[in-house]
Write a protein that holds these residues in place. Structure first.
Motif, PDB file in Angstrom:
ATOM      1  N   MET A 256       0.921  -1.397  -0.135  1.00 52.20           N
ATOM      2  CA  MET A 256       0.059  -0.024   0.086  1.00 52.20           C
ATOM      3  C   MET A 256       0.879   1.111  -0.197  1.00 52.20           C
ATOM      4  O   MET A 256       0.456   2.167  -0.609  1.00 52.20           O
ATOM      5  CB  MET A 256      -0.918  -0.079   1.209  1.00 52.20           C
ATOM      6  N   GLU A 257       1.912   1.200   0.653  1.00 52.48           N
ATOM      7  CA  GLU A 257       2.998   2.390   0.818  1.00 52.48           C
ATOM      8  C   GLU A 257       3.507   2.723  -0.546  1.00 52.48           C
ATOM      9  O   GLU A 257       3.455   3.892  -1.051  1.00 52.48           O
ATOM     10  CB  GLU A 257       4.021   2.224   1.733  1.00 52.48           C
ATOM     11  N   TRP A 258       3.851   1.568  -1.127  1.00 57.42           N
ATOM     12  CA  TRP A 258       4.582   1.875  -2.445  1.00 57.42           C
ATOM     13  C   TRP A 258       3.919   1.870  -3.736  1.00 57.42           C
ATOM     14  O   TRP A 258       3.934   2.689  -4.467  1.00 57.42           O
ATOM     15  CB  TRP A 258       5.661   0.791  -2.623  1.00 57.42           C
ATOM     16  N   TYR A 259       2.930   0.844  -3.825  1.00 60.87           N
ATOM     17  CA  TYR A 259       2.049   0.946  -4.979  1.00 60.87           C
ATOM     18  C   TYR A 259       1.021   1.964  -4.966  1.00 60.87           C
ATOM     19  O   TYR A 259       0.502   2.395  -6.166  1.00 60.87           O
ATOM     20  CB  TYR A 259       1.533  -0.714  -5.179  1.00 60.87           C
ATOM     21  N   ARG A 260       0.517   2.299  -3.999  1.00 59.54           N
ATOM     22  CA  ARG A 260      -0.496   3.404  -4.089  1.00 59.54           C
ATOM     23  C   ARG A 260      -1.568   3.207  -4.795  1.00 59.54           C
ATOM     24  O   ARG A 260      -1.900   3.924  -5.701  1.00 59.54           O
ATOM     25  CB  ARG A 260      -0.055   4.767  -4.131  1.00 59.54           C
ATOM     26  N   HIS A 298      -6.971   2.122   5.405  1.00 63.77           N
ATOM     27  CA  HIS A 298      -6.469   2.671   4.483  1.00 63.77           C
ATOM     28  C   HIS A 298      -7.063   3.491   3.631  1.00 63.77           C
ATOM     29  O   HIS A 298      -6.829   4.448   3.022  1.00 63.77           O
ATOM     30  CB  HIS A 298      -5.734   1.842   3.640  1.00 63.77           C
TER      31      HIS A 298
END
Length: 415
Positions: A256-260, A298
Motif C-alpha cells: 500500500m505504501e509503495w504501489y499506492r 487505508h
C-alpha cells in the motif's frame, strides 16, 4: 428509470457508504448432488445480516445481469456462446465442447448456469461502476470472487471470472488497482489475466504443494512490464490468526505504501477458515476479517468479493461479520433467530473456535518468504504511472452506464 449498473435514477440519492449487492435467486442455483459449492450460502449470509439489522445500514441493491458483451470484455466469444447454450439436457451430446471449455467434473453443467454467471459478474461490475463514480466507499458482492475461471475455460467451480471483469472496469478510472486474495486456493485466474501488466498488482496468500490449482510459487512474480507485480505467499497447513497477521501486515503495508493503488479488490474466500470442508487453514472469523479491517483503515475504494467456502454455516458467519465491519456495526456473538437458525447449532454463536491442528508453517520459513517478497518490492523504483489525466472517452459512452427501465424488459434509453 434507473441506471443499470449504479442502481441510481437520473437524480441520484445521497451517497451511501456501503453498496451491497444481493439477489435472492442466487440461493436457487444448485451445482450437483454432493458438490461442495453451494450458492445457497450467499442467501444464508444475507438472512443473517437481515436478522442482525445490518442491512438497514447498507444500500442493498439487486445486481443487474451482465450481458454477453460485458462478459466478452475478458472471456472468449465462443466460450460465452457455449455457456449461453449448454444445458444439462444437451450436455451428453456435446461432450467434446464440455472438455474443451472445462465444464465437467468439478465444474459441472447445471440448470441456469449462464444466468448464474450473469448474476455473479453483474454484481461485481455494478460494484466497480459505483466505486468509479464515487457513489460508495465499499462495494460488496458475495456471489462473486470466482477467481479460477480462465479466458476460455471453467476451472475450480468458477465459470466467469468476475474479479477480472471488475478490475478491468476499475482501471477505467484508476491508474493502479490492487487485487488481494485470502482464499485458501491460489487466485490463478486473476494472476494469469494481469501477469504482464504493472497496472494491476496481484497478491495471493494460499496453500501450496499438492493442492489445487498447483500454482502460486513464490518465484512466480510476473513477466515483462508486469515483473514483480505478482506476489505469492505459499503456505502449508494449519495457518492460524497470529501466523497470518505476522505475514499479511508487513507485506500489504509495504504494498500500500509503495504501489499506492487507486482501488483495492479483496477476494474473501472463506475456505481459509478453520474447519472448512476443503480447506486446511485454521483462521478464526476475527482473523479473516482483520484483512478487511486492514484495507478499511487505508481509506481506499474497496470491493469485497466472495469465493471459496464449503462449510456453509461458517461462510455465512464470516461474510455477515465482514459486511457488518464495513458498516461499522459490532455484532453480538449470539446469533439472532433467522430462517437458517438451526444451521448454527449447537452453540448458535457467530464466532467459531479454531481447532488444535498443528501449524506446519515454521517461523524460519515464514521469515524467509516475507524477506524475499519485501526485497522484491524494495527493488522496484516507483509505482507505475499512466499517461492520461482525463477519464477515457469510451467510459463516458460506455454501455455499462446506460439506463434501463424499472421493468425487466431490457429496453434501453439514452442518458
Amino acid at each position: 428509470m434507473v441506471n443499470k449498473w449504479t442502481g441510481l435514477s437520473p437524480v441520484a440519492p445521497a451517497r451511501s457508504k456501503v453498496s451491497y449487492f444481493y439477489d435472492h435467486d442466487v440461493g436457487n442455483f444448485y451445482y450437483a448432488l454432493g458438490h461442495p459449492m453451494k450458492p445457497h450460502r450467499v442467501r444464508m449470509a444475507h438472512e443473517l445480516l437481515v436478522a442482525y439489522g445490518v442491512t438497514e445500514r447498507l444500500q442493498v441493491l439487486r445486481p443487474p445481469r451482465a450481458t454477453e458483451s460485458d462478459l466478452t470484455r475478458f472471456h472468449a466469444d465462443d466460450y460465452i456462446e457455449f455457456l449461453k447454450r449448454i444445458t444439462p439436457e444437451t450436455a451428453r451430446e456435446q461432450s467434446e465442447l464440455l472438455h474443451r471449455f472445462g465444464v465437467y467434473e468439478d465444474s459441472p453443467c447445471f440448470d441456469g448456469i449462464y444466468n448464474f454467471c450473469q448474476m455473479s459478474a453483474g454484481g461485481s461490475l455494478a460494484g466497480a461502476a459505483r466505486l468509479n463514480r464515487g457513489l460508495c466507499d465499499v462495494a460488496i458482492n458475495w456471489a462473486g470472487g470466482l477467481h479460477h475461471a480462465k479466458k476460455t475455460e471453467a476451472s475450480g467451480f468458477c465459470y466467469i471470472n468476475d474479479c477480472v471483469l471488475a478490475i478491468l472496469e476499475l482501471l477505467k478510472h484508476h491508474a493502479r488497482v490492487l487485487y488481494c486474495d485470502i482464499d485458501v486456493h491460489h487466485g490463478d485466474g486473476v494472476e494469469e489475466a494481469f501477469y504482464t501488466t504493472d497496472r494491476v498488482m496481484t497478491c495471493s496468500f494460499h496453500k501450496f504443494g499438492n493442492f489445487f490449482p498447483g500454482t502460486g510459487d513464490v518465484r512466480d512474480i510476473g513477466y515483462g512490464p508486469g515483473r514483480h507485480y505478482a506476489l505469492n505467499f505459499p503456505l502449508q497447513d494449519g495457518v492460524d490468526d497470529a501466523c497470518f497477521r505476522e505475514i499479511f501486515t508487513p507485506i500489504m503495508s509495504r504494498v500500500m505504501e509503495w504501489y499506492r493503488p487507486g482501488a483495492v479488490v479483496l477476494q474473501c474466500g472463506a475456505d481459509s477458515l478453520s474447519g472448512d470442508r476443503l480447506g486446511c487453514f485454521n483462521l478464526s472469523i476475527r482473523g479473516h476479517a482483520e484483512c478487511v479491517r486492514f484495507f478499511r483503515r487505508h481509506g481506499v475504494p474497496l470491493m469485497l468479493l466472495g469465493g471459496g467456502g464449503y462449510t456453509v454455516r461458517n461462510v455465512a458467519r464470516c461474510w455477515a461479520a465482514e459486511t457488518a465491519l464495513t458498516a461499522d456495526m459490532p455484532l453480538d456473538d449470539a446469533i439472532p433467530y433467522n430462517p437458517y437458525y438451526e444451521y448454527y447449532g449447537p452453540d448458535f454463536q457467530l464466532h467459531l473456535r479454531p481447532s488444535n491442528m498443528e501449524n506446519l508453517n515454521t517461523r524460519p520459513y515464514l521469515a524467509r518468504i516475507v524477506t524475499e517478497l519485501l526485497d522484491s518490492l524494495y527493488h522496484l523504483p516507483h509505482a507505475p504511472s499512466v499517461p492520461y489525466h482525463d477519464v477515457p472517452a469510451d467510459v463516458i459512452q460506455d454501455p455499462l452506464l446506460r439506463k434501463f427501465d424499472d421493468d425487466d424488459d431490457g429496453d434501453s434509453e439514452d442518458e
